[in-house]
Scaffold this motif. Structure first.
Motif, PDB file in Angstrom:
ATOM      1  N   HIS A 192       0.991  -1.067  -0.152  1.00 51.57           N
ATOM      2  CA  HIS A 192       0.103   0.006   0.021  1.00 51.57           C
ATOM      3  C   HIS A 192       0.670   1.118   0.049  1.00 51.57           C
ATOM      4  CE1 HIS A 192      -2.872   3.031   1.469  1.00 51.57           C
ATOM      5  NE2 HIS A 192      -3.561   2.288   1.574  1.00 51.57           N
ATOM      6  N   PRO A 193       0.994   1.946  -0.873  1.00 50.66           N
ATOM      7  CA  PRO A 193       2.205   2.903  -1.343  1.00 50.66           C
ATOM      8  C   PRO A 193       1.997   3.886  -0.089  1.00 50.66           C
ATOM      9  CG  PRO A 193       0.438   3.027  -2.945  1.00 50.66           C
ATOM     10  CD  PRO A 193       0.314   1.882  -2.530  1.00 50.66           C
ATOM     11  N   LEU A 194       0.548   4.622  -0.004  1.00 49.04           N
ATOM     12  CA  LEU A 194       0.571   5.777   1.001  1.00 49.04           C
ATOM     13  C   LEU A 194       0.802   5.562   2.424  1.00 49.04           C
ATOM     14  CD1 LEU A 194       0.025   8.757   1.476  1.00 49.04           C
ATOM     15  CD2 LEU A 194      -2.401   8.124   1.476  1.00 49.04           C
ATOM     16  N   ASN A 195       0.487   4.254   2.729  1.00 50.31           N
ATOM     17  CA  ASN A 195       0.490   3.481   4.187  1.00 50.31           C
ATOM     18  C   ASN A 195       2.277   3.436   4.197  1.00 50.31           C
ATOM     19  OD1 ASN A 195      -1.724   3.947   5.201  1.00 50.31           O
ATOM     20  ND2 ASN A 195      -2.227   1.529   4.713  1.00 50.31           N
ATOM     21  N   TYR A 196       3.012   2.981   3.290  1.00 52.24           N
ATOM     22  CA  TYR A 196       4.400   2.854   3.556  1.00 52.24           C
ATOM     23  C   TYR A 196       5.057   4.280   3.519  1.00 52.24           C
ATOM     24  CZ  TYR A 196       9.372   1.992   1.994  1.00 52.24           C
ATOM     25  OH  TYR A 196      10.617   1.952   1.984  1.00 52.24           O
ATOM     26  N   ALA A 197       4.622   5.198   2.743  1.00 50.28           N
ATOM     27  CA  ALA A 197       5.091   6.578   2.931  1.00 50.28           C
ATOM     28  C   ALA A 197       4.831   7.135   4.268  1.00 50.28           C
ATOM     29  CB  ALA A 197       4.491   7.742   1.918  1.00 50.28           C
ATOM     30  N   ILE A 198       3.636   6.828   5.058  1.00 53.42           N
ATOM     31  CA  ILE A 198       3.213   7.325   6.273  1.00 53.42           C
ATOM     32  C   ILE A 198       4.151   6.535   7.163  1.00 53.42           C
ATOM     33  CG2 ILE A 198       1.462   7.174   8.018  1.00 53.42           C
ATOM     34  CD1 ILE A 198      -0.564   7.873   5.656  1.00 53.42           C
ATOM     35  N   GLY A 199       4.312   5.291   7.053  1.00 54.69           N
ATOM     36  CA  GLY A 199       5.210   4.394   7.985  1.00 54.69           C
ATOM     37  C   GLY A 199       6.661   5.177   7.876  1.00 54.69           C
ATOM     38  N   LEU A 200       7.194   5.591   6.764  1.00 54.20           N
ATOM     39  CA  LEU A 200       8.459   6.238   6.916  1.00 54.20           C
ATOM     40  C   LEU A 200       8.446   7.564   7.431  1.00 54.20           C
ATOM     41  CD1 LEU A 200       9.765   5.749   3.022  1.00 54.20           C
ATOM     42  CD2 LEU A 200      10.811   4.763   4.979  1.00 54.20           C
ATOM     43  N   ALA A 201       7.458   8.341   7.566  1.00 53.21           N
ATOM     44  CA  ALA A 201       7.372   9.533   8.007  1.00 53.21           C
ATOM     45  C   ALA A 201       7.276   9.462   9.683  1.00 53.21           C
ATOM     46  CB  ALA A 201       6.028  10.246   7.638  1.00 53.21           C
ATOM     47  N   MET A 202       6.428   8.596   9.997  1.00 51.27           N
ATOM     48  CA  MET A 202       6.510   8.189  11.590  1.00 51.27           C
ATOM     49  C   MET A 202       7.904   7.783  12.069  1.00 51.27           C
ATOM     50  SD  MET A 202       2.846   6.230  11.463  1.00 51.27           S
ATOM     51  CE  MET A 202       2.860   5.491  13.161  1.00 51.27           C
ATOM     52  N   ALA A 203       8.564   6.795  11.230  1.00 53.04           N
ATOM     53  CA  ALA A 203       9.908   6.336  11.657  1.00 53.04           C
ATOM     54  C   ALA A 203      10.992   7.561  11.592  1.00 53.04           C
ATOM     55  CB  ALA A 203      10.289   5.197  10.673  1.00 53.04           C
ATOM     56  N   ALA A 204      10.873   8.141  10.702  1.00 51.31           N
ATOM     57  CA  ALA A 204      11.693   9.570  10.683  1.00 51.31           C
ATOM     58  C   ALA A 204      11.577  10.489  11.865  1.00 51.31           C
ATOM     59  CB  ALA A 204      11.699  10.297   9.314  1.00 51.31           C
ATOM     60  N   ALA A 205      10.314  10.696  12.347  1.00 56.74           N
ATOM     61  CA  ALA A 205       9.956  11.549  13.062  1.00 56.74           C
ATOM     62  C   ALA A 205      10.297  11.112  14.553  1.00 56.74           C
ATOM     63  CB  ALA A 205       8.487  11.965  13.069  1.00 56.74           C
ATOM     64  N   LYS A 206      10.283   9.764  14.632  1.00 57.34           N
ATOM     65  CA  LYS A 206      10.480   9.164  16.009  1.00 57.34           C
ATOM     66  C   LYS A 206      12.090   9.205  16.028  1.00 57.34           C
ATOM     67  CE  LYS A 206      10.123   4.844  18.542  1.00 57.34           C
ATOM     68  NZ  LYS A 206       9.220   3.411  18.426  1.00 57.34           N
ATOM     69  N   ALA A 207      13.049   9.039  14.949  1.00 55.94           N
ATOM     70  CA  ALA A 207      14.137   9.258  14.984  1.00 55.94           C
ATOM     71  C   ALA A 207      14.902  10.444  15.371  1.00 55.94           C
ATOM     72  CB  ALA A 207      14.870   8.523  13.824  1.00 55.94           C
TER      73      ALA A 207
END
Length: 433
Positions: A192-207
């Motif tokens: 699911h391409p948008l959910n993958y982008a959202i997952g990347l954003a959540m990971a980047a913000a957490k980092a």
């Protein structure tokens, strides 16, 4: 024409199936005032988000600026296919760059798929990687070429994930009489391409990366400290990563001369229920062998997500009419099926379909032009850009060394010339050449 605004409402996602089924993500605040960063990333798609994640993990102060929402562009609208290799096949790459670099490019592409799967698992992202992408051949000659290429990949690259399909096999898989053979790449897959982008954003913000949405970059002023101006603020950064792809506009003319935005379109049918097994008998994605590629898969609720059709010019056409035609060429049995969603998006291509990596300024790097092959490669690009900022530039230097011609005629003539080229290739598709 500013493609950030011509086809979409400001600050929102298109009315797509992906947006309707997206994981919740609270908006990130716009940039206000002046901030400083080690690295400023422009663009909140896969490239920018992956760069921000890897830079933040390395301990750098990262600010990411997105004009609309995370995954607003091609990263949140594409077919979700995670393909193998580069956009050019290995035969063409060996002729272009030699066998040694062709092998290095294959290895990078394999790394990109592993990186994507690892990020999804490591960060518990709200999406699933489903293995398998089938290639469906419209002619017997294309099927023979596909099977021969699979043998080459096994012989020369040790790749053993390709399952050849004859006419009976492809038709049993796809439920269409249109194709003469093909293969399944079990090492590829889809998400699911948008959910993958959202997952990347959540990971980047957490980092530790700072993300600002609704923060379109209006001007970049080069220098030892690069200044990036938005309507409500400014970032001063030691380094800049341009990750805008088809939405770069006039921010960096050196990149724009080699990367051209084009549009593509997808529809989602109503849920097919038990009929879904007649459309795809296995949970794989599919791409065909037309130059204007058709691609499709089933959603988790058994809708057919089908992308295809061509149009010329940057404004979106009648989306349902544009995509329904190739859909019915493959699946005439779906003539009475309702279309629940239709959306378009802007991606970016290069003259030779290889990605464009470049150092626009001594402290400004860019990667774009994935030519429809960017889900995994753009993720890897972000990591490669982050490594280059940190002084580990071997992969960046390889990718930046790829021959990357400018589009003829410059920005003013490249669109009409593309129209002529696409018209010719579309005619070839229709004639079965």
């Amino acid at each position: 024409m500013n493609l950030l605004h011509v086809n979409d409402r400001a600050g929102g996602y298109p009315a797509s199936y992906y947006a309707a089924t997206a994981a919740p993500l609270a908006p990130f605040a716009p940039l206000l005032g002046e901030v400083r960063a080690d690295v400023c990333v422009v663009g909140g798609g896969y490239t920018g988000l992956s760069a921000a994640l890897h830079l933040a993990q390395a301990g750098l102060r990262v600010v990411l600026l997105e004009a609309h929402r995370i995954g607003f562009g091609a990263s949140g609208r594409n077919g979700g296919q995670v393909g193998s290799g580069q956009r050019l096949d290995q035969v063409a790459l060996e002729k272009l760059v030699g066998r040694t670099d062709a092998h290095r490019l294959w290895d990078l592409a394999e790394e990109s798929k592993a990186l994507l799967r690892g990020l999804i698992a490591d960060h518990a992202m709200p999406c699933t990687f489903y293995p398998g992408v089938a290639h469906a051949c419209w002619t017997e000659a294309q099927a023979r070429d596909t099977h021969a290429y699979a043998e080459k990949l096994h012989r020369d690259y040790g790749y053993d994930q390709l399952e050849p399909l004859d006419r009976r096999g492809i038709r049993a898989l796809i439920g269409s009489k249109a194709f003469h053979g093909g293969e399944i790449d079990h090492g590829a897959g889809h998400v699911h391409p948008l959910n993958y982008a959202i997952g990347l954003a959540m990971a980047a913000a957490k980092a530790g990366a700072t993300i600002h949405e609704a923060s379109e970059v209006l001007e970049i002023i080069p220098g030892p400290k690069v200044a990036l101006r938005t309507a409500t603020g400014r970032v001063l950064a030691d380094h800049v990563i341009l990750a805008c792809n088809g939405y770069l506009g006039g921010l960096e003319p050196k990149v724009a001369a080699k990367v051209m935005p084009i549009n593509n379109f997808i529809v989602a049918t109503e849920p097919l229920g038990d009929r879904a097994a007649e459309i795809l008998s296995r949970p794989v994605a599919v791409a065909d062998t037309k130059f204007v590629v058709n691609y499709w898969r089933l959603s988790e609720d058994n809708r057919l997500l089908f992308g295809g059709g061509e149009s010329y010019g940057y404004r979106f056409p009648d989306l349902i009419k544009t995509v329904r035609k190739p859909l019915l060429e493959v699946y005439p049995q779906l003539a009475d099926t309702k279309i629940d969603y239709a959306w378009g998006g802007t991606l970016a291509i290069t003259m030779n379909r290889l990605p464009c990596f470049t150092k626009a300024q001594p402290n400004m790097l860019s990667a774009s032009g994935y030519s429809g092959h960017g889900v995994a490669l753009a993720t890897l690009a972000g990591k490669v850009l982050a490594e280059a900022v940190a002084g580990q530039a071997a992969s960046f230097d390889l990718l930046a060394s790829l021959p990357q011609p400018r589009f003829p005629g410059g920005a003013g003539l490249r669109e009409p010339l593309l129209v002529l080229a696409m018209t010719w290739y579309a005619l070839r598709d229709r004639l079965g050449l």
